[in-house]
Design an enzyme around this catalytic site. Structure first.
Site, mmCIF file in Angstrom:
data_model
loop_
_atom_site.group_PDB
_atom_site.id
_atom_site.type_symbol
_atom_site.label_atom_id
_atom_site.label_comp_id
_atom_site.label_asym_id
_atom_site.label_seq_id
_atom_site.Cartn_x
_atom_site.Cartn_y
_atom_site.Cartn_z
ATOM 1 N N ASP A 197 0.936 -1.285 -0.048
ATOM 2 C CA ASP A 197 0.032 -0.024 -0.032
ATOM 3 C C ASP A 197 0.931 1.099 -0.121
ATOM 4 O OD1 ASP A 197 -1.677 1.947 0.408
ATOM 5 O OD2 ASP A 197 -2.602 1.366 2.311
ATOM 6 N N SER A 257 -0.249 12.309 -15.963
ATOM 7 C CA SER A 257 -1.493 12.304 -16.496
ATOM 8 C C SER A 257 -1.859 13.512 -17.480
ATOM 9 C CB SER A 257 -2.517 11.774 -15.585
ATOM 10 O OG SER A 257 -3.890 11.947 -16.296
ATOM 11 N N TYR A 278 -7.848 14.117 -8.434
ATOM 12 C CA TYR A 278 -7.094 13.079 -9.220
ATOM 13 C C TYR A 278 -5.895 13.864 -10.266
ATOM 14 C CZ TYR A 278 -5.267 9.906 -13.005
ATOM 15 O OH TYR A 278 -4.551 9.204 -13.801
ATOM 16 N N LYS A 293 -2.003 14.612 -9.933
ATOM 17 C CA LYS A 293 -0.888 14.225 -10.984
ATOM 18 C C LYS A 293 -0.110 15.554 -11.494
ATOM 19 C CE LYS A 293 -1.650 10.043 -11.724
ATOM 20 N NZ LYS A 293 -0.640 8.793 -11.528
#
Length: 254
Positions: A67, A146, A160, A164
């Site tokens: 993790d 991304s 998100y 990134k």
């Protein structure tokens, strides 16, 4: 293949989030290139399946449940790999978490959950493995960024995209810090790939029109992304550090 590349064939490569999707493709590409590959993923069963597919004997592919949001777990990952196979030469930070949600509805808990994996996991892995590689005098770190972190896209969640963007900034920070110790740090920034998760986010009804909006007229290939990673992870890329290589079909040009 250069003499230096041949010398390092069989070196250890750790790929996080490689139990499926792009990470599994990257792990496969590095394995075909001669690396001993550690398939690190929070899903132990998925990691084990990928590692077994690469090498059912376990001689050149190993699964480790990890993790990356847990800094202690990242340190333990390094220690386990070094104890088993020796120094790690390549790290690919691919583990990521997405959550499509309206920007103004994202809770602090959801923000922390996404950031702890995408940014926190990458940052900590760069620290832990970067220090190890620096002590060894050689290393290649490739972070998977991304398009969303470049153009502010929110289809995969504003948290998100933000994570990134932070990954790309951290790539430059670590590249500058580790350059004198023989370690390069780069990022690859994919646009929409021809993967199930992209189809799910875009939606079946919108897929055709979405593809038409991409200048090259097609979704990206995870295999091509893996080739980019393999090049950045090779000794031949010694002069490339702090870079972000784009592969978005022309959706974002700079």
């Amino acid at each position: 293949m250069s003499a230096e590349t041949t010398r390092l064939a069989g070196d250890v490569a750790v790929v996080t989030g490689s139990g499926n999707g792009l990470g599994a493709v990257i792990a496969g590409r590095l394995h075909r290139g001669g690396h001993r590959v550690v398939v690190a993923d929070i899903n132990a069963d998925a990691a084990g399946a990928v590692a077994k597919e690469l090498d059912e004997t376990g001689a050149t592919a190993m699964a480790v449940r990890t993790d990356v949001a847990d800094g202690t777990a990242v340190q333990q990952l390094l220690e386990q790999v070094v104890q088993t196979w020796g120094p790690v030469r390549v790290l690919v930070n691919n583990a990521a978490r997405t959550q499509a949600k309206e920007l103004l509805e994202i809770t602090r808990e959801e923000l922390d959950a996404v950031m702890s994996v995408n940014f926190g996991g990458t940052f900590t892995a760069c620290q832990v493995f970067g220090a190890h590689m620096g002590d060894e005098g050689y290393g290649r770190i490739v972070n998977i960024a991304s398009l969303a972190g470049q153009n502010g896209g929110t289809s995969t969640g504003g948290h998100y995209a933000s994570s990134k963007g932070a990954v790309m900034a951290a790539t430059k920070v670590f590249a500058r810090e580790l350059a004198s110790r023989g370690v390069t740090v780069n990022a690859v920034s994919p646009g929409p790939q021809d993967l199930p998760v992209v189809h799910q986010i875009v939606g079946t009804d919108n897929l055709v029109s979405f593809v038409r909006s991409i200048p090259v007229g097609r979704l990206g290939s995870s295999g091509f992304i893996a080739e980019m990673v393999a090049l950045l992870a090779s000794p031949d890329a010694a002069s490339v550090t702090g870079a972000c290589w784009d592969a978005n079909g022309g959706l974002f040009m700079r």
